[in-house]
Design a protein around this motif. Structure first.
Motif, PDB file in Angstrom:
ATOM      1  N   ASN A   1      -8.722  -9.678  -9.661  1.00  0.00           N
ATOM      2  CA  ASN A   1      -8.089  -8.648 -10.471  1.00  0.00           C
ATOM      3  C   ASN A   1      -6.828  -8.178  -9.746  1.00  0.00           C
ATOM      4  O   ASN A   1      -6.950  -7.518  -8.710  1.00  0.00           O
ATOM      5  CB  ASN A   1      -9.045  -7.485 -10.693  1.00  0.00           C
ATOM      6  CG  ASN A   1      -8.418  -6.403 -11.532  1.00  0.00           C
ATOM      7  OD1 ASN A   1      -7.426  -6.620 -12.204  1.00  0.00           O
ATOM      8  ND2 ASN A   1      -8.988  -5.208 -11.480  1.00  0.00           N
TER       9      ASN A   1
ATOM     10  N   ASP B   1      -0.033 -13.248  -1.048  1.00  0.00           N
ATOM     11  CA  ASP B   1      -1.045 -12.282  -0.627  1.00  0.00           C
ATOM     12  C   ASP B   1      -2.370 -12.440  -1.371  1.00  0.00           C
ATOM     13  O   ASP B   1      -3.441 -12.374  -0.760  1.00  0.00           O
ATOM     14  CB  ASP B   1      -0.538 -10.846  -0.839  1.00  0.00           C
ATOM     15  CG  ASP B   1       0.650 -10.515   0.045  1.00  0.00           C
ATOM     16  OD1 ASP B   1       0.875 -11.218   1.043  1.00  0.00           O
ATOM     17  OD2 ASP B   1       1.364  -9.549  -0.277  1.00  0.00           O
ATOM     18  N   GLY B   2      -2.306 -12.627  -2.684  1.00  0.00           N
ATOM     19  CA  GLY B   2      -3.538 -12.764  -3.469  1.00  0.00           C
ATOM     20  C   GLY B   2      -4.315 -14.011  -3.089  1.00  0.00           C
ATOM     21  O   GLY B   2      -5.548 -13.984  -2.957  1.00  0.00           O
TER      22      GLY B   2
ATOM     23  N   SER C   1      -0.508  -6.646  -0.039  1.00  0.00           N
ATOM     24  CA  SER C   1      -1.859  -6.265   0.365  1.00  0.00           C
ATOM     25  C   SER C   1      -2.430  -7.153   1.470  1.00  0.00           C
ATOM     26  O   SER C   1      -3.423  -6.799   2.093  1.00  0.00           O
ATOM     27  CB  SER C   1      -2.808  -6.248  -0.844  1.00  0.00           C
ATOM     28  OG  SER C   1      -2.859  -7.518  -1.457  1.00  0.00           O
TER      29      SER C   1
ATOM     30  N   ALA D   1      -8.220  -5.753  -7.136  1.00  0.00           N
ATOM     31  CA  ALA D   1      -7.041  -4.900  -6.988  1.00  0.00           C
ATOM     32  C   ALA D   1      -6.079  -5.392  -5.908  1.00  0.00           C
ATOM     33  O   ALA D   1      -5.530  -4.604  -5.147  1.00  0.00           O
ATOM     34  CB  ALA D   1      -7.459  -3.454  -6.735  1.00  0.00           C
ATOM     35  N   TRP D   2      -5.838  -6.698  -5.849  1.00  0.00           N
ATOM     36  CA  TRP D   2      -4.847  -7.203  -4.903  1.00  0.00           C
ATOM     37  C   TRP D   2      -3.458  -6.932  -5.468  1.00  0.00           C
ATOM     38  O   TRP D   2      -3.283  -6.772  -6.664  1.00  0.00           O
ATOM     39  CB  TRP D   2      -5.056  -8.694  -4.607  1.00  0.00           C
ATOM     40  CG  TRP D   2      -4.615  -9.603  -5.711  1.00  0.00           C
ATOM     41  CD1 TRP D   2      -5.374 -10.064  -6.741  1.00  0.00           C
ATOM     42  CD2 TRP D   2      -3.310 -10.137  -5.909  1.00  0.00           C
ATOM     43  NE1 TRP D   2      -4.642 -10.849  -7.566  1.00  0.00           N
ATOM     44  CE2 TRP D   2      -3.355 -10.919  -7.085  1.00  0.00           C
ATOM     45  CE3 TRP D   2      -2.104 -10.044  -5.230  1.00  0.00           C
ATOM     46  CZ2 TRP D   2      -2.247 -11.591  -7.579  1.00  0.00           C
ATOM     47  CZ3 TRP D   2      -1.008 -10.722  -5.731  1.00  0.00           C
ATOM     48  CH2 TRP D   2      -1.088 -11.483  -6.889  1.00  0.00           C
ATOM     49  N   TYR D   3      -2.469  -6.872  -4.615  1.00  0.00           N
ATOM     50  CA  TYR D   3      -1.077  -6.702  -5.021  1.00  0.00           C
ATOM     51  C   TYR D   3      -0.204  -7.331  -3.937  1.00  0.00           C
ATOM     52  O   TYR D   3      -0.666  -7.580  -2.813  1.00  0.00           O
ATOM     53  CB  TYR D   3      -0.721  -5.220  -5.211  1.00  0.00           C
ATOM     54  CG  TYR D   3      -0.991  -4.383  -3.983  1.00  0.00           C
ATOM     55  CD1 TYR D   3       0.000  -4.169  -3.025  1.00  0.00           C
ATOM     56  CD2 TYR D   3      -2.241  -3.813  -3.772  1.00  0.00           C
ATOM     57  CE1 TYR D   3      -0.242  -3.424  -1.899  1.00  0.00           C
ATOM     58  CE2 TYR D   3      -2.499  -3.057  -2.634  1.00  0.00           C
ATOM     59  CZ  TYR D   3      -1.501  -2.878  -1.708  1.00  0.00           C
ATOM     60  OH  TYR D   3      -1.749  -2.147  -0.575  1.00  0.00           O
ATOM     61  N   TYR D   4       1.030  -7.614  -4.254  1.00  0.00           N
ATOM     62  CA  TYR D   4       1.947  -8.171  -3.269  1.00  0.00           C
ATOM     63  C   TYR D   4       2.159  -7.140  -2.171  1.00  0.00           C
ATOM     64  O   TYR D   4       2.521  -6.016  -2.440  1.00  0.00           O
ATOM     65  CB  TYR D   4       3.266  -8.584  -3.922  1.00  0.00           C
ATOM     66  CG  TYR D   4       3.072  -9.741  -4.866  1.00  0.00           C
ATOM     67  CD1 TYR D   4       2.874 -11.029  -4.371  1.00  0.00           C
ATOM     68  CD2 TYR D   4       3.026  -9.553  -6.234  1.00  0.00           C
ATOM     69  CE1 TYR D   4       2.659 -12.107  -5.226  1.00  0.00           C
ATOM     70  CE2 TYR D   4       2.811 -10.622  -7.102  1.00  0.00           C
ATOM     71  CZ  TYR D   4       2.631 -11.887  -6.588  1.00  0.00           C
ATOM     72  OH  TYR D   4       2.414 -12.947  -7.425  1.00  0.00           O
TER      73      TYR D   4
ATOM     74  N   ALA E   1       0.250 -13.959 -11.564  1.00  0.00           N
ATOM     75  CA  ALA E   1      -0.753 -12.945 -11.934  1.00  0.00           C
ATOM     76  C   ALA E   1      -0.657 -12.654 -13.417  1.00  0.00           C
ATOM     77  O   ALA E   1       0.346 -12.854 -14.039  1.00  0.00           O
ATOM     78  CB  ALA E   1      -0.527 -11.673 -11.146  1.00  0.00           C
TER      79      ALA E   1
END
Length: 190
Positions: A124, A87-88, A55, A50-53, A190
């Motif tokens: 993910n 970020d990821g 994070s 559950a990464w997101y820009y 992504a």
């Protein structure tokens, strides 16, 4: 001939630094490079979730941020564009650094055979890429890591790769020495 051999040792490192800048295609060898991601098999449970820009934002006051700035200053000084923080990719680096710290190894491949490239495609959402370079270190400061990267042919080629677009790094263990994972990636998505 003796004179040539004497100077050859001094010229070789300079030539190696210049080849990527002159457009020569040099390749990073071994486990330090992978890609494209379409050729990498995901390993269930090895990626970040559950990464997101936003994070894992860039912070110039962190070990990773300092190293990122040093690498970008070197790239710009050599006529290359600065890399963009991802970020990821940084979270994947954090995951790998934490694994190195827990299991006390320093390698881009874990004792179980899992590398950051597999961690990226197993995340993910998955982080796909055209090409990726990865490096591991155990040291005290970002400047020491940067010096190690420039001293190594593979990491130097990755730093000077004109196609590289993004960067992520993380360290684990406080106080140091730190377990560090550095990832330089071309076109992550992504």
């Amino acid at each position: 001939m003796k004179r040539f051999l004497k100077h050859r040792a001094k010229l070789f490192p300079i030539i190696m630094l210049m080849l990527p800048l002159m457009g020569a295609k040099c390749s990073v060898s071994g486990n330090n490079a992978a890609g494209p991601s379409s050729k990498i098999t995901p390993v269930a449970g090895s990626g970040t979730t559950a990464w997101y820009y936003g994070s894992f934002p860039y912070d110039p006051l962190t070990f990773s941020g300092d190293l990122y700035d040093q690498i970008n200053m070197e790239r710009v000084r050599n006529g290359l564009r600065a890399l963009t923080w991802h970020d990821g990719v940084a979270l994947v680096a954090q995951l790998h650094s934490a694994d190195m710290n827990t299991k006390k190894y320093v390698n881009i491949v874990s004792p179980e055979g899992i590398d950051p490239y597999e961690r990226m495609v197993s995340s993910n959402p998955a982080i796909n890429f055209d090409e990726a370079y990865g490096f591991a270190a155990k040291t005290q400061t970002p400047t020491q890591v940067f010096a190690q990267l420039l001293a190594d042919v593979n990491s130097r080629l990755a730093i000077y790769d004109r196609n590289a677009t993004h960067f992520g790094a993380s360290f684990q263990s406080n106080p140091g020495p730190y377990y560090v994972t550095i990832l330089i990636v071309t076109n992550p998505r992504a």
